[in-house]
Design a protein around this motif. Structure first.
Motif, PDB file in Angstrom:
ATOM      1  N   VAL A 132       1.160  -1.261   0.124  1.00  0.00           N
ATOM      2  CA  VAL A 132      -0.379   0.556   0.031  1.00  0.00           C
ATOM      3  C   VAL A 132       1.171   1.121   0.162  1.00  0.00           C
ATOM      4  O   VAL A 132       1.780   0.940   0.528  1.00  0.00           O
ATOM      5  N   PRO A 133       0.529   1.988  -0.391  1.00  0.00           N
ATOM      6  CA  PRO A 133       1.381   3.693  -0.545  1.00  0.00           C
ATOM      7  C   PRO A 133       1.992   4.359   0.472  1.00  0.00           C
ATOM      8  O   PRO A 133       0.884   3.956   1.462  1.00  0.00           O
ATOM      9  N   LEU A 134       2.681   4.498   1.296  1.00  0.00           N
ATOM     10  CA  LEU A 134       3.385   5.424   2.264  1.00  0.00           C
ATOM     11  C   LEU A 134       2.765   6.765   2.147  1.00  0.00           C
ATOM     12  O   LEU A 134       1.726   7.151   0.870  1.00  0.00           O
ATOM     13  N   PRO A 135       2.633   7.650   3.342  1.00  0.00           N
ATOM     14  CA  PRO A 135       1.539   8.525   3.148  1.00  0.00           C
ATOM     15  C   PRO A 135       2.615   9.973   3.366  1.00  0.00           C
ATOM     16  O   PRO A 135       4.233   9.628   3.008  1.00  0.00           O
ATOM     17  N   LEU A 136       2.097  10.865   2.512  1.00  0.00           N
ATOM     18  CA  LEU A 136       3.076  11.951   2.081  1.00  0.00           C
ATOM     19  C   LEU A 136       4.160  12.414   3.106  1.00  0.00           C
ATOM     20  O   LEU A 136       5.119  13.039   2.372  1.00  0.00           O
ATOM     21  N   ASP A 137       3.279  11.768   4.004  1.00  0.00           N
ATOM     22  CA  ASP A 137       4.199  12.678   5.445  1.00  0.00           C
ATOM     23  C   ASP A 137       5.444  11.888   5.833  1.00  0.00           C
ATOM     24  O   ASP A 137       5.834  12.036   7.298  1.00  0.00           O
ATOM     25  N   ARG A 138       5.094  10.480   5.023  1.00  0.00           N
ATOM     26  CA  ARG A 138       6.668   9.540   5.702  1.00  0.00           C
ATOM     27  C   ARG A 138       8.050  10.523   5.253  1.00  0.00           C
ATOM     28  O   ARG A 138       8.347  10.937   5.172  1.00  0.00           O
ATOM     29  N   MET A 139       9.225   9.536   6.351  1.00  0.00           N
ATOM     30  CA  MET A 139      10.238  10.373   6.378  1.00  0.00           C
ATOM     31  C   MET A 139      10.904  10.595   5.126  1.00  0.00           C
ATOM     32  O   MET A 139      10.640   8.833   3.901  1.00  0.00           O
ATOM     33  N   SER A 140      11.598  11.448   4.433  1.00  0.00           N
ATOM     34  CA  SER A 140      12.440  11.570   3.417  1.00  0.00           C
ATOM     35  C   SER A 140      13.636  10.348   2.821  1.00  0.00           C
ATOM     36  O   SER A 140      13.327  10.214   1.138  1.00  0.00           O
ATOM     37  N   TYR A 141      14.083   9.524   4.103  1.00  0.00           N
ATOM     38  CA  TYR A 141      15.067   8.304   3.312  1.00  0.00           C
ATOM     39  C   TYR A 141      14.355   6.960   3.152  1.00  0.00           C
ATOM     40  O   TYR A 141      14.528   6.564   2.264  1.00  0.00           O
ATOM     41  N   GLN A 201       8.911   6.161  -1.762  1.00  0.00           N
ATOM     42  CA  GLN A 201       7.169   5.873  -1.886  1.00  0.00           C
ATOM     43  C   GLN A 201       7.563   4.276  -2.722  1.00  0.00           C
ATOM     44  O   GLN A 201       8.093   4.140  -4.054  1.00  0.00           O
ATOM     45  N   VAL A 202       6.059   3.887  -2.403  1.00  0.00           N
ATOM     46  CA  VAL A 202       6.112   2.330  -2.735  1.00  0.00           C
ATOM     47  C   VAL A 202       6.175   1.911  -3.838  1.00  0.00           C
ATOM     48  O   VAL A 202       4.840   3.147  -4.418  1.00  0.00           O
ATOM     49  N   GLU A 203       6.591   1.037  -4.974  1.00  0.00           N
ATOM     50  CA  GLU A 203       6.468   0.972  -6.275  1.00  0.00           C
ATOM     51  C   GLU A 203       5.713  -0.246  -6.506  1.00  0.00           C
ATOM     52  O   GLU A 203       5.144  -1.166  -5.814  1.00  0.00           O
ATOM     53  N   GLY A 204       4.436  -0.514  -7.706  1.00  0.00           N
ATOM     54  CA  GLY A 204       3.300  -1.324  -7.666  1.00  0.00           C
ATOM     55  C   GLY A 204       2.769  -1.530  -6.587  1.00  0.00           C
ATOM     56  O   GLY A 204       2.146  -2.879  -6.963  1.00  0.00           O
ATOM     57  N   ALA A 205       2.291  -0.585  -6.253  1.00  0.00           N
ATOM     58  CA  ALA A 205       0.890  -0.860  -5.411  1.00  0.00           C
ATOM     59  C   ALA A 205      -0.288  -1.558  -5.866  1.00  0.00           C
ATOM     60  O   ALA A 205      -1.562  -1.873  -5.410  1.00  0.00           O
ATOM     61  N   ASP A 206      -0.337  -0.759  -7.246  1.00  0.00           N
ATOM     62  CA  ASP A 206      -2.017  -1.484  -7.782  1.00  0.00           C
ATOM     63  C   ASP A 206      -1.196  -2.905  -9.281  1.00  0.00           C
ATOM     64  O   ASP A 206      -2.056  -3.998  -9.370  1.00  0.00           O
ATOM     65  N   THR A 207      -0.266  -3.160  -8.771  1.00  0.00           N
ATOM     66  CA  THR A 207       0.314  -4.624  -9.816  1.00  0.00           C
ATOM     67  C   THR A 207       1.246  -5.713  -8.726  1.00  0.00           C
ATOM     68  O   THR A 207       1.540  -6.686  -8.849  1.00  0.00           O
ATOM     69  N   ARG A 208       1.351  -5.129  -7.825  1.00  0.00           N
ATOM     70  CA  ARG A 208       2.845  -6.534  -7.310  1.00  0.00           C
ATOM     71  C   ARG A 208       2.038  -7.202  -6.228  1.00  0.00           C
ATOM     72  O   ARG A 208       1.342  -6.991  -4.986  1.00  0.00           O
ATOM     73  N   LEU A 209       2.727  -8.306  -6.122  1.00  0.00           N
ATOM     74  CA  LEU A 209       2.121  -9.212  -4.394  1.00  0.00           C
ATOM     75  C   LEU A 209       3.472  -9.751  -4.003  1.00  0.00           C
ATOM     76  O   LEU A 209       4.511  -9.991  -5.045  1.00  0.00           O
ATOM     77  N   THR A 210       3.652  -9.754  -2.632  1.00  0.00           N
ATOM     78  CA  THR A 210       4.460 -10.244  -1.490  1.00  0.00           C
ATOM     79  C   THR A 210       4.816 -11.478  -1.304  1.00  0.00           C
ATOM     80  O   THR A 210       3.115 -11.834  -0.636  1.00  0.00           O
ATOM     81  N   LEU A 211       4.917 -12.584  -1.577  1.00  0.00           N
ATOM     82  CA  LEU A 211       5.294 -13.703  -0.583  1.00  0.00           C
ATOM     83  C   LEU A 211       6.261 -14.084   0.187  1.00  0.00           C
ATOM     84  O   LEU A 211       7.726 -14.054  -0.100  1.00  0.00           O
ATOM     85  N   LEU A 212       6.348 -13.959   0.742  1.00  0.00           N
ATOM     86  CA  LEU A 212       6.895 -14.843   2.555  1.00  0.00           C
ATOM     87  C   LEU A 212       7.088 -16.146   2.711  1.00  0.00           C
ATOM     88  O   LEU A 212       5.646 -16.411   3.088  1.00  0.00           O
TER      89      LEU A 212
END
Length: 283
Positions: free
Chosen positions: A209-218, A221-232
């Motif tokens: 999910v996208p990070l908030p706009l007031d996140r830390m600058s370092y 922003q998250v890539e692939g919020a609409d297309t990506r899956l992460t498997l653990l």
């Protein structure tokens, strides 16, 4: 008396917060953060994270109820694929990863706290700067597939159970609709067969999910919020002992299904909290 004892902590508000909202134990969301300490800063970064940030920047926060750190020594880094990865450039980058579980339905509440506490930690010079966030994202839980059905630990136990290894797999679909199809294929067809007879007890699936706009600058922003899956993949064996038989070819299976591109398959082993074990084996 210490100055901190005079600070207002608004104790009445905690009673109000505890009386409302979801408080189940199921995995609702995850923070997955893969980080590369800068060359020469490996031990200092590791000690800062374990001795301070893991607690003050994560586990002490509301609704974050489990966490675990993992490390990829150089030999594990060299097992990663594909060589050209959209996640890590080069693909060996990111030798530490930490995974946290967040209570279902509490993502927004948790984010307000985490943004605020990290601003405070930065102001108080309690953030280690000589590191790069390679793959850091809050993610929503989509599914868990178990090797042994109802037997064994559940996914909410996964970060406390003494698993011997973790494999992180990141897949990009062509679009949101294709990701839905990919998720269903993974959950109902691919993963049950792949888990059978393997050392992996379960696979948890998340979407970022996208990070908030007031996140830390370092933190980018998250890539692939609409297309990506992460498997653990949670392993009962050291990934080096079973890599060739069980974890090569995960990219080929997805490509053959025509449902996406595998951008990372990366093995890790757990750190030993309170020690510097593996710090000298990262390069």
């Amino acid at each position: 008396m210490r100055e901190a004892e005079h600070e207002e902590t608004y104790p009445d508000l905690y009673g109000k917060l505890a009386s409302v909202g979801p408080y189940g134990v199921e995995v609702g969301h995850a923070l997955i953060t893969m980080v590369e300490p800068h060359l020469g800063h490996e031990r200092a970064y590791h000690r800062w994270y374990e001795d301070d940030h893991y607690y003050a920047g994560a586990m002490a926060m509301p609704w974050m109820y489990a966490g675990r750190r993992w490390v990829a020594t150089r030999d594990l880094q060299l097992l990663r694929y594909p060589e050209k990865s959209a996640v890590a450039q080069p693909v060996t980058t990111g030798c530490y990863i930490t995974v946290y579980w967040v209570t279902a339905g509490r993502y927004d509440d948790h984010m307000k706290w985490t943004v605020a506490i990290n601003k405070r930690l930065n102001r108080d010079a309690r953030v280690y700067q000589d590191r790069t966030h390679v793959f850091t994202a809050f993610q929503d839980h989509e599914a868990t597939v178990y090797r042994d059905g109802a037997a064994g630990p559940r996914d909410f136990h996964a970060l406390d159970h003494p698993y011997a290894g973790l494999v992180v797999q990141v897949i990009d679909a062509d679009g949101p609709a294709e990701r839905d199809e990919l998720l269903e294929w993974l959950r109902s067809r691919h993963l049950p067969g792949r888990l059978a007879g393997s050392p992996a007890a379960m696979v948890t699936l998340f979407r970022p999910v996208p990070l908030p706009l007031d996140r830390m600058s370092y933190v980018k922003q998250v890539e692939g919020a609409d297309t990506r899956l992460t498997l653990l993949w949670f392993l009962e064996a050291d990934p080096r002992e079973c890599w060739e038989e069980h974890f090569t070819g995960l990219d080929e299976a997805v490509t053959e299904a025509g449902l996406g591109r595998v951008e990372l398959v990366a093995p890790f082993i757990p750190t030993v909290p309170g020690t510097d074990r593996y710090v000298d084996r990262l390069r």
